[in-house]
Design a protein around this motif. Sequence first.
Motif, PDB file in Angstrom:
ATOM      1  N   PRO A  14     -14.062   1.273  -2.584  1.00 24.50           N
ATOM      2  CA  PRO A  14     -14.972   0.590  -1.645  1.00 24.50           C
ATOM      3  C   PRO A  14     -15.197   1.380  -0.358  1.00 24.50           C
ATOM      4  O   PRO A  14     -14.959   0.884   0.748  1.00 24.50           O
ATOM      5  CB  PRO A  14     -14.252  -0.721  -1.371  1.00 24.50           C
ATOM      6  N   GLY A  15     -15.633   2.613  -0.495  1.00 24.72           N
ATOM      7  CA  GLY A  15     -15.944   3.415   0.685  1.00 24.72           C
ATOM      8  C   GLY A  15     -14.731   4.100   1.278  1.00 24.72           C
ATOM      9  O   GLY A  15     -13.725   4.314   0.603  1.00 24.72           O
ATOM     10  N   PRO A  16     -14.811   4.472   2.562  1.00 26.70           N
ATOM     11  CA  PRO A  16     -13.713   5.195   3.211  1.00 26.70           C
ATOM     12  C   PRO A  16     -12.392   4.416   3.158  1.00 26.70           C
ATOM     13  O   PRO A  16     -12.367   3.190   3.257  1.00 26.70           O
ATOM     14  CB  PRO A  16     -14.201   5.347   4.656  1.00 26.70           C
ATOM     15  N   PHE A  17     -11.312   5.147   2.963  1.00 27.04           N
ATOM     16  CA  PHE A  17      -9.967   4.554   2.968  1.00 27.04           C
ATOM     17  C   PHE A  17      -9.671   4.103   4.391  1.00 27.04           C
ATOM     18  O   PHE A  17      -9.501   4.917   5.288  1.00 27.04           O
ATOM     19  CB  PHE A  17      -8.950   5.597   2.513  1.00 27.04           C
ATOM     20  N   ASN A  18      -9.623   2.792   4.615  1.00 34.55           N
ATOM     21  CA  ASN A  18      -9.602   2.295   5.983  1.00 34.55           C
ATOM     22  C   ASN A  18      -8.199   1.944   6.461  1.00 34.55           C
ATOM     23  O   ASN A  18      -7.250   1.875   5.683  1.00 34.55           O
ATOM     24  CB  ASN A  18     -10.560   1.108   6.128  1.00 34.55           C
ATOM     25  N   ILE A  19      -8.111   1.680   7.756  1.00 34.88           N
ATOM     26  CA  ILE A  19      -6.834   1.466   8.414  1.00 34.88           C
ATOM     27  C   ILE A  19      -6.110   0.226   7.880  1.00 34.88           C
ATOM     28  O   ILE A  19      -4.870   0.201   7.793  1.00 34.88           O
ATOM     29  CB  ILE A  19      -7.038   1.369   9.945  1.00 34.88           C
ATOM     30  N   LYS A  20      -6.871  -0.797   7.494  1.00 35.93           N
ATOM     31  CA  LYS A  20      -6.229  -2.028   7.026  1.00 35.93           C
ATOM     32  C   LYS A  20      -5.675  -1.861   5.615  1.00 35.93           C
ATOM     33  O   LYS A  20      -4.572  -2.349   5.317  1.00 35.93           O
ATOM     34  CB  LYS A  20      -7.213  -3.194   7.104  1.00 35.93           C
ATOM     35  N   GLU A  21      -6.411  -1.185   4.755  1.00 33.91           N
ATOM     36  CA  GLU A  21      -5.877  -0.877   3.426  1.00 33.91           C
ATOM     37  C   GLU A  21      -4.612  -0.025   3.560  1.00 33.91           C
ATOM     38  O   GLU A  21      -3.600  -0.276   2.904  1.00 33.91           O
ATOM     39  CB  GLU A  21      -6.900  -0.100   2.611  1.00 33.91           C
ATOM     40  N   HIS A  22      -4.700   0.991   4.392  1.00 34.98           N
ATOM     41  CA  HIS A  22      -3.583   1.914   4.605  1.00 34.98           C
ATOM     42  C   HIS A  22      -2.360   1.151   5.119  1.00 34.98           C
ATOM     43  O   HIS A  22      -1.239   1.313   4.616  1.00 34.98           O
ATOM     44  CB  HIS A  22      -4.019   3.000   5.590  1.00 34.98           C
ATOM     45  N   GLY A  23      -2.570   0.310   6.135  1.00 35.10           N
ATOM     46  CA  GLY A  23      -1.461  -0.434   6.719  1.00 35.10           C
ATOM     47  C   GLY A  23      -0.842  -1.418   5.741  1.00 35.10           C
ATOM     48  O   GLY A  23       0.394  -1.539   5.652  1.00 35.10           O
ATOM     49  N   ALA A  24      -1.674  -2.144   5.000  1.00 35.44           N
ATOM     50  CA  ALA A  24      -1.154  -3.121   4.041  1.00 35.44           C
ATOM     51  C   ALA A  24      -0.365  -2.429   2.928  1.00 35.44           C
ATOM     52  O   ALA A  24       0.704  -2.903   2.513  1.00 35.44           O
ATOM     53  CB  ALA A  24      -2.296  -3.940   3.457  1.00 35.44           C
ATOM     54  N   ALA A  25      -0.885  -1.302   2.439  1.00 35.00           N
ATOM     55  CA  ALA A  25      -0.171  -0.556   1.396  1.00 35.00           C
ATOM     56  C   ALA A  25       1.161  -0.035   1.915  1.00 35.00           C
ATOM     57  O   ALA A  25       2.180  -0.053   1.202  1.00 35.00           O
ATOM     58  CB  ALA A  25      -1.036   0.595   0.896  1.00 35.00           C
ATOM     59  N   LEU A  26       1.183   0.432   3.170  1.00 40.04           N
ATOM     60  CA  LEU A  26       2.436   0.924   3.741  1.00 40.04           C
ATOM     61  C   LEU A  26       3.457  -0.199   3.877  1.00 40.04           C
ATOM     62  O   LEU A  26       4.642  -0.018   3.549  1.00 40.04           O
ATOM     63  CB  LEU A  26       2.191   1.559   5.106  1.00 40.04           C
ATOM     64  N   ILE A  27       3.033  -1.347   4.385  1.00 42.12           N
ATOM     65  CA  ILE A  27       3.971  -2.460   4.564  1.00 42.12           C
ATOM     66  C   ILE A  27       4.550  -2.884   3.219  1.00 42.12           C
ATOM     67  O   ILE A  27       5.756  -3.147   3.103  1.00 42.12           O
ATOM     68  CB  ILE A  27       3.268  -3.630   5.272  1.00 42.12           C
ATOM     69  N   MET A  28       3.727  -2.920   2.175  1.00 39.98           N
ATOM     70  CA  MET A  28       4.230  -3.258   0.858  1.00 39.98           C
ATOM     71  C   MET A  28       5.252  -2.228   0.378  1.00 39.98           C
ATOM     72  O   MET A  28       6.354  -2.569  -0.081  1.00 39.98           O
ATOM     73  CB  MET A  28       3.077  -3.345  -0.153  1.00 39.98           C
ATOM     74  N   ALA A  29       4.899  -0.945   0.507  1.00 36.17           N
ATOM     75  CA  ALA A  29       5.770   0.110   0.008  1.00 36.17           C
ATOM     76  C   ALA A  29       7.072   0.217   0.792  1.00 36.17           C
ATOM     77  O   ALA A  29       8.153   0.397   0.212  1.00 36.17           O
ATOM     78  CB  ALA A  29       5.021   1.451   0.044  1.00 36.17           C
ATOM     79  N   SER A  30       6.991   0.103   2.116  1.00 32.88           N
ATOM     80  CA  SER A  30       8.210   0.238   2.913  1.00 32.88           C
ATOM     81  C   SER A  30       9.138  -0.955   2.713  1.00 32.88           C
ATOM     82  O   SER A  30      10.368  -0.819   2.799  1.00 32.88           O
ATOM     83  CB  SER A  30       7.872   0.409   4.396  1.00 32.88           C
ATOM     84  N   THR A  31       8.581  -2.141   2.430  1.00 34.91           N
ATOM     85  CA  THR A  31       9.410  -3.308   2.121  1.00 34.91           C
ATOM     86  C   THR A  31      10.222  -3.071   0.854  1.00 34.91           C
ATOM     87  O   THR A  31      11.388  -3.491   0.753  1.00 34.91           O
ATOM     88  CB  THR A  31       8.529  -4.559   1.949  1.00 34.91           C
ATOM     89  N   ALA A  32       9.630  -2.380  -0.109  1.00 31.54           N
ATOM     90  CA  ALA A  32      10.309  -2.146  -1.389  1.00 31.54           C
ATOM     91  C   ALA A  32      11.258  -0.960  -1.368  1.00 31.54           C
ATOM     92  O   ALA A  32      12.160  -0.875  -2.218  1.00 31.54           O
ATOM     93  CB  ALA A  32       9.255  -1.927  -2.479  1.00 31.54           C
ATOM     94  N   SER A  33      11.077  -0.050  -0.416  1.00 28.71           N
ATOM     95  CA  SER A  33      11.727   1.261  -0.502  1.00 28.71           C
ATOM     96  C   SER A  33      13.108   1.303   0.139  1.00 28.71           C
ATOM     97  O   SER A  33      13.369   2.070   1.068  1.00 28.71           O
ATOM     98  CB  SER A  33      10.816   2.321   0.125  1.00 28.71           C
ATOM     99  N   ALA A  34      13.986   0.468  -0.375  1.00 29.58           N
ATOM    100  CA  ALA A  34      15.371   0.472   0.087  1.00 29.58           C
ATOM    101  C   ALA A  34      16.237  -0.027  -1.052  1.00 29.58           C
ATOM    102  O   ALA A  34      15.774  -0.773  -1.926  1.00 29.58           O
ATOM    103  CB  ALA A  34      15.538  -0.413   1.326  1.00 29.58           C
ATOM    104  N   SER A  35      17.475   0.392  -1.045  1.00 25.43           N
ATOM    105  CA  SER A  35      18.440  -0.137  -2.003  1.00 25.43           C
ATOM    106  C   SER A  35      19.049  -1.382  -1.390  1.00 25.43           C
ATOM    107  O   SER A  35      19.752  -1.318  -0.381  1.00 25.43           O
ATOM    108  CB  SER A  35      19.528   0.891  -2.316  1.00 25.43           C
TER     109      SER A  35
END
Length: 777
Positions: free
Chosen positions: A160-181
């Motif tokens: 859906p067009g340029p990779f925007n700040i909100k997509e980027h931020g939401a993806a990061l929050i999801m990934a960083s929440t998961a990225s721990a033992s």
Amino acid sequence: MASTQPVPARQDSAFIDDIEKKDVDTPSSNEKLGDLDTPVESMSGDDASEQIRLKEVEELEARLAAGTADDQEYLVQDAHDIAIKVLSTRDDYELPVVTFRMLFLGLGFSAFGSVLAQLYYFKPQTLTVSQGFLLIMLYFFGKGWEKALPSHGLWWYLNPGPFNIKEHGAALIMASTASASATAIQVISVQDLYYDNKLNPGVAIFTLLSSQLIGYAFAGLLVESLVYPSICFWPSAISPANMFQALHFDGGLSSKRTKIFWLTFTAIFCYEIIPQWIFPLLTGVSIFCLADNTSATMRNVFGGASNNEGMGLLAVCFDWNLIGSSCLYTPLWTQLNWNIGIGFTYILMSAVYYGNVWHGLNFPFMSQDIFDINGNEYNQTAILTDNKFDQAKYDQVGPAYFSSTNALYFITANLAMSATLVHVILFYGEQLKPFIYAMNPWNKNVTVVHDEHYIVMKRYDKVPRYWFLLLLAAAYAIAQATDYTGHSNFSWWQLTVILILSLVFTTAYCTTSAILGFSEFSTQLDGFYSMIGSYMAPGDPIANMYAALYGSQPTVQGITLLGDLKLGQYLKIPPKVNFLVQVLGCVVGALLNYVMELSIVANQRAALLSIAGTRLWSGQNAQSFNSNAIAWGALGREMFSPGKTYYMVPVALAIGAVMPIPGYLLHRKFPKNQFFANFNTGVVLQYSCYLSVGVNTQVNTASALGVLSQYWVRRRYPRWFTKYNYIIAGALDGGTQVISFILNFAVFGAAGTEVDFPNWWGNDFNLSADRCLAPPS
């Protein structure tokens, strides 16, 4: 219209001033702001006032961006200044957020991060998956996706067009929440490896989910008081938010800030190969160790570049991997409190060891093991029968001891826990009122928060409070069920008491994280809850592990998730989307943590049970967690009861609760005195034995850089500080973390083959990294 000049700060020290009137929460009937484009004259009084203030801030931001503001307008003096001068209130409302691209990248990097974190947990070198690394990788993949796929027609759903700040931020929050033992993985693996109790997969997965989702529910109950107001600015979120805005708002590579970001990123990326691999001496340069590398005293006091080596007094570090950017964004007074505590560290650690307190000279200067009186490693399994403490066997084996500096750490940690709680109540009690209101299910008042980022966010629906209450009820019920079905020996009332304590300390530590940038240390919390568990379930190491799990994990998770909620507010991610991605991250992380744990324990069981492990696999973390459970669970009453060697450890809780009171009384008597207003007993005590573990040469360099950045540059060069300080901090961390990830797989053995740089003067295998006498193995 009111003046566009920002409200001047009352004190130049005050990132941690008392709450200004603009930050006080007051009841109102307005739940949600209307259309931000509605004419001001047609709005209600509260909405009109908010829109006027927002307009003033937007005009100030425009002047700052154009370089037409004067130095006084650039000057950052308090949390509100950080929020409106360093970060933009801009919200591109029409940007898509929940897209296939965001979900694919978020879930993909959640899977990648959780698997990697679990692999790291069972490696000889324990590593973490950093948020900065994920942020940069998501940016590269998102921009690549944007360029590689067409965006017209049906392709729009994929791109859906340029990779925007909100997509980027939401993806990061999801990934960083998961990225721990998760801490629950330690409990599951230890029960399997040492107690022949392999949990049912359903029980194991739900134990993982419940322990983490309780923390998220706690965080949700604290949102109104610890996310919405500008005084709760979450220093750790400023740098990544600034990176996001530079990458997405600054006009691409043509802007000066973006160029500085990538130049700094590239420079540190290339430089970090030198201290991390080629020239390890740069991790800690100590003239005393260079002059004498045969003296244990020199090593203990002046060394510190290797693990458990020494205190690193007067050493200088040139490795950003150790220094980190927190010194560039943590408020000045928080850092000054750290430094006061570290000054006490040098005195107290030397005193207890060289004064032979608790037979300290019999044991290593720094160690987290337990010993017999002769300094040999304590035979922990010899005192157990059916995995429980056996008094007769203990009488034969004899008492156990800590190294004196490790015992001192337990004391200062307990002093700090109670002092932090009391300090928060005394100094920030007003901030906790919304939390108290939120706990009342009949509360009909809605708090109005005078913060420009929050004003912009009012166009989005909030997450209803009952969502978090339902989540807490469900997670609590699951925890109770899994405790019994998982044979934890941890009863319903014990779990309930632990969770009540956890909620109290989660509130206290999240408050200090939000306002001061000061976070808990998980080992401190594990020790406290293990101590409580030793009195609830004496002689039972398995129950003790569950006490540590359900006590500390919600606080660790709560701090992480609240910080991400604040990051979402800075990036203008709709709250319900933030809720979605955080819950998805928790679930994906738990599932893949468990799948990887099963595979590794099944295939590498012998290596994990071996003390030395192999060059590829190590059970050191599981062994340490089990040792702590035995020390506290089995030996707790023998070591910490009245009249026993370490009785001062629990007594310290009561002493710490009293220690903030004199400072508070002095603050009330002299309210304009900056020292009394900003001196934080909890932070000072937390750092009063900070150097008792790990690598310690970075503290001097970090302290100097912190004063340079947060005092001298901030006041002398406010224009430069506001525009570049935080973006440079993010670039330094980002470049360092990316090259560290590459080095770990390329030369440090994470992929299976370790490649040492050839031995030379700056990389002497026979000495510590700083050329001190190597610490005892």
